[in-house]
Design an enzyme around this catalytic site. Structure first.
Site, PDB file in Angstrom:
ATOM      1  N   ASP A 141     -22.424  22.022  42.885  1.00 37.82           N
ATOM      2  CA  ASP A 141     -22.907  20.689  42.493  1.00 37.82           C
ATOM      3  C   ASP A 141     -22.691  19.647  43.579  1.00 37.82           C
ATOM      4  OD1 ASP A 141     -23.687  21.427  39.995  1.00 37.82           O
ATOM      5  OD2 ASP A 141     -21.896  20.678  38.964  1.00 37.82           O
ATOM      6  N   ARG A 197     -14.915  23.032  36.299  1.00 39.34           N
ATOM      7  CA  ARG A 197     -14.560  21.625  36.104  1.00 39.34           C
ATOM      8  C   ARG A 197     -14.239  21.330  34.638  1.00 39.34           C
ATOM      9  NH1 ARG A 197     -19.495  18.703  38.776  1.00 39.34           N
ATOM     10  NH2 ARG A 197     -18.482  16.921  37.772  1.00 39.34           N
ATOM     11  N   TYR A 233     -13.003  30.336  42.805  1.00 40.17           N
ATOM     12  CA  TYR A 233     -12.993  28.892  43.021  1.00 40.17           C
ATOM     13  C   TYR A 233     -11.558  28.387  43.043  1.00 40.17           C
ATOM     14  CZ  TYR A 233     -18.033  28.256  42.221  1.00 40.17           C
ATOM     15  OH  TYR A 233     -19.392  28.276  42.330  1.00 40.17           O
ATOM     16  N   ARG A 244     -24.678  27.865  43.456  1.00 45.48           N
ATOM     17  CA  ARG A 244     -25.307  26.543  43.538  1.00 45.48           C
ATOM     18  C   ARG A 244     -24.275  25.477  43.267  1.00 45.48           C
ATOM     19  NH1 ARG A 244     -30.403  28.339  39.827  1.00 45.48           N
ATOM     20  NH2 ARG A 244     -31.460  29.586  41.395  1.00 45.48           N
TER      21      ARG A 244
END
Lengths: 243, 243
Positions: free
Chosen positions: A52, A196, A110, A50
């Protein structure tokens, strides 16, 4: 028939991957709308991650059930013809009837791109986070090495309701590319905003605001209050999902 | 004092470099508005190349006259603070009082990026031209080699009123980079739409629609009717200008 597809998207214009109750545009919403147009029946889409608002993907994995008689290549073309230019299916194939892109995923990778320059970039502004002060890569990589292995990552994010915050990181490192510093990290799964938060905290190490030992202590404290800033969404990319 | 500045921009949202009579947004218009805000007086901007609607720049060169007491670095920061995110000054320095970025330019270099894949890209869609059919790089480079030297390039574009269409090309070649084919070309000056017309015609060579000999004949005929299609603007970059 259940299908699996790999999706690249520019997250700039979307309120994340997941469909929202209001009518704000999401990646999932666009994918479902495209498949519903192709099918004539409402089609739901499952996603592996999911992402952002503003986060991009090179290899998001989705699944959906569809009656389709024209083959995988024609389905790929038909989906891309029905999707907006900032969402592009890269591959489609028939999957097992019970394939679930999130529950079956073994690893996610990522990338995060920092543009390390006092002068801003016009062409890549929606693809990178500009950090103006010079960053020292060596301590950032020393600190990143402590992430590898199984740890409670509570400092760097929140788990979904009912889950703990232990995750297994397989690799995490920075590499320079021109003015860019590219962070890649692979884990079995991630907490909410974990990449992040890690990037924002590692940048403080690269600035000398926080030592490698302090970074390691913050990790082991498993306390959200010891994290640094959260890096902005537009430098983050879901690279790939392994099954 | 006359200043020279190097500008990077994403041309996607602009009607080219040059100020328009109507109020459509242009790069020149944004630069002049930013400088006028800084100065309090109307400031005009000269540019090295009049890039078309949608064309990008990494190293457009501009000049302007400004009274400024705070140094070149502060001017760079002040300009970037007053410009939209898709236009970024990269460097500013004091220039000779009669410096003219177009008339004084000795060479210009452009790049054109083709994304050669049957599957579209979401993340780079405004930065590359997607060509679906596979292209053969070798004949494209053989044909490009014929461009080097002094030729009448009338096949590939129109000169400004009162000028002839002879230009001197110093280098022109294609190189592969992943799924991209990157064309770089440097010349003393270019005709209107010349790079995009060359790229569109060279793509026909890469597809086998046109032989290298036919390309060469089209060049020597100096006839606009022998050009291929014109490649779209959003793959084109003004790279640099040499003085």
């Amino acid at each position: 028939m259940r299908y699996r597809a790999w999706v690249e998207y520019d997250g700039s214009a979307y309120f994340g991957f997941q469909r929202q109750r209001n009518d704000q545009p999401t990646i999932q919403g666009e994918l479902e709308a495209a498949l519903t147009r192709l099918s004539g029946l409402p089609i739901g889409v499952l996603g592996a991650g999911r992402t952002d608002t503003g986060v991009h993907a090179l290899g998001q994995v989705i699944a959906f059930d569809l009656v389709w008689r024209h083959g995988e290549q024609a389905l790929l073309r038909a989906m891309n013809a029905n999707l907006p230019p900032d969402i592009a299916i890269q591959q489609v194939e028939v999957a097992a009837a019970d394939f679930h892109p999130r529950y079956d995923a073994k690893r996610r990778a990522y990338a995060y791109i920092i543009f390390n320059s006092p002068i801003r970039t016009a062409l890549h502004r929606q693809r990178v986070w500009q950090v103006r002060y010079p960053l020292q890569l060596e301590p950032m990589n020393e600190a990143a090495a402590y992430l590898v292995g199984e740890h409670d990552f509570a400092t760097f994010g929140q788990p979904p309701v009912g889950e703990n915050s232990v995750r297994h990181v397989y690799q995490a490192q920075w590499r320079p590319q021109g003015k860019e510093l590219i962070f890649t990290i692979e884990a079995n799964a991630f907490l909410y905003r974990m990449v992040r938060s890690l990037v924002g905290t590692l940048v403080e190490v690269g600035q000398g605001k926080r030592s490698v030992a302090q970074f390691q202590a913050a990790l082991h404290a498993a306390s959200r209050q010891l994290a640094g800033t959260t890096a902005p969404a537009h430098g983050l990319y879901l690279l790939s999902v392994t099954y």
